[in-house]
Design an enzyme around this catalytic site. Sequence first.
Site, mmCIF file in Angstrom:
data_model
loop_
_atom_site.group_PDB
_atom_site.id
_atom_site.type_symbol
_atom_site.label_atom_id
_atom_site.label_comp_id
_atom_site.label_asym_id
_atom_site.label_seq_id
_atom_site.Cartn_x
_atom_site.Cartn_y
_atom_site.Cartn_z
ATOM 1 N N HIS A 114 0.741 -0.991 0.129
ATOM 2 C CA HIS A 114 0.084 0.071 0.120
ATOM 3 C C HIS A 114 0.720 1.153 -0.034
ATOM 4 C CE1 HIS A 114 1.137 -0.690 4.244
ATOM 5 N NE2 HIS A 114 0.619 0.853 4.373
ATOM 6 N N ASP A 116 0.430 4.920 1.867
ATOM 7 C CA ASP A 116 -0.269 5.370 2.888
ATOM 8 C C ASP A 116 -0.979 6.408 2.644
ATOM 9 O OD1 ASP A 116 1.076 3.947 4.928
ATOM 10 O OD2 ASP A 116 2.703 5.430 5.190
ATOM 11 N N HIS A 275 4.756 -0.069 0.277
ATOM 12 C CA HIS A 275 5.530 -0.784 1.254
ATOM 13 C C HIS A 275 4.713 -1.775 1.796
ATOM 14 C CE1 HIS A 275 3.553 2.543 3.303
ATOM 15 N NE2 HIS A 275 3.564 1.773 4.423
ATOM 16 N N ARG A 290 4.986 6.751 13.735
ATOM 17 C CA ARG A 290 5.201 7.310 12.360
ATOM 18 C C ARG A 290 4.312 8.777 12.303
ATOM 19 N NH1 ARG A 290 0.991 4.631 8.233
ATOM 20 N NH2 ARG A 290 -0.175 6.434 8.343
#
Length: 299
Positions: A114, A116, A275, A290
Site C-alpha cells: 500500500h 499510506d 510498502h 509514524r
Amino acid sequence: MESTAHSPSIVRPGALKSSFSVEPLAPTIGAEIGNIDLTSPLDDDQYTALRAALVKHKLLVFRDQDISAAQQVALARRFGELEVHPVFPHHPDHPELVMLGGDSKIPGRENIYHSDVSWRERPSMGSMLRCLECPSVGGDTIWVNMAEAYARLPESTRDALDGLLAVHDLLPAFGTRMSTDERAARRAAFPPAVHPVVRTHPETGERVLYVNEAFTTHLLNYIEKNDVRFGIDFRLAEMDLLQYLYRQAAVPEYQVRLKWRPNTIAFWDNRSTQHYAIQDYFPARRRMLRATVIGDVPV
C-alpha cells in the site's frame, strides 16, 4: 524558485552535496544516510540535500537515531504539514504521531502492499517511521519503486492505462475496526477519493503506477476507455487489469527489504512507492511511531 518545506520545487542533482553520506541499498530503491545527527534541527542545506536524496532514492534509512517524539515531529514537519490519522491510535502528547504495532494478543495487519492514506483527496507526500522496539529476527519492511514498476510495464499496457481513474477508499481496510456508527461517521468525513491510475510525480516528472491493493477498490471509468460486448466483459476485464496492476508491487526487482533495529528511522516518498510490513514475528512485539507529511492532489 527556492525550495521550502511547504513549497517544494524540483531539486537539482547538485543539491545532493552535503556532509552526510548516501549509500544505496538496492539498484532501484533505497539509500542509507550516514554521518548525520537528527537530534539537531536540519539547516537549510541539510534539508535541501535530504529532500533531493529522498526524491532520488525514494526511501532513506537512518540508523542509531535516539530522538524523542517531539524531535520526530519537528523533523517530519520540516518537510511539510503533518496529518492526524483518523483511525490509528495517537501518541498521547503528539497527535501527529501514530502508534503502530500489535502485542502478544493482537498481530499487526499492515502486511499488504500500500501507499499510506491514498484514500485522502490529498494523499501523503511522505512517511517517517521510527522503530522503538522490534524482535531480533523478523518484522522487516519491504518498499517498492512504483515509478520503475510503471516504466517496465509493456508499452501496450501503459497505453491502456492512459486516462484511467481509480477509486481509493478508507473503509475496506479500516472498517472492520469500527462500529456501524463509526463507519457512517468516517464515510461522511472521508468519502472515496478518485486519483489517476498513473500519476505524475510533482518534483521529478516521473510517471508512477498509483493503485494499491489495500485502498484501491475499482477503476472508475474503465468502460469509457475500453470496448466491451457485455456487462460481464466489463467487470471481468476491469478486475483482471486491476489485479495485474496490484501484482506489480510484488516484483522483487523493484524492491528493497529493511531489517529494523531500535532507533532506526525510515523516511519514504509515498508518491512513488508502496510498502509491506512483514508479519512474521507474532507474538513478539514491534512498536513504531509514524509521522505522515501531507502531499498534493495527484495528477
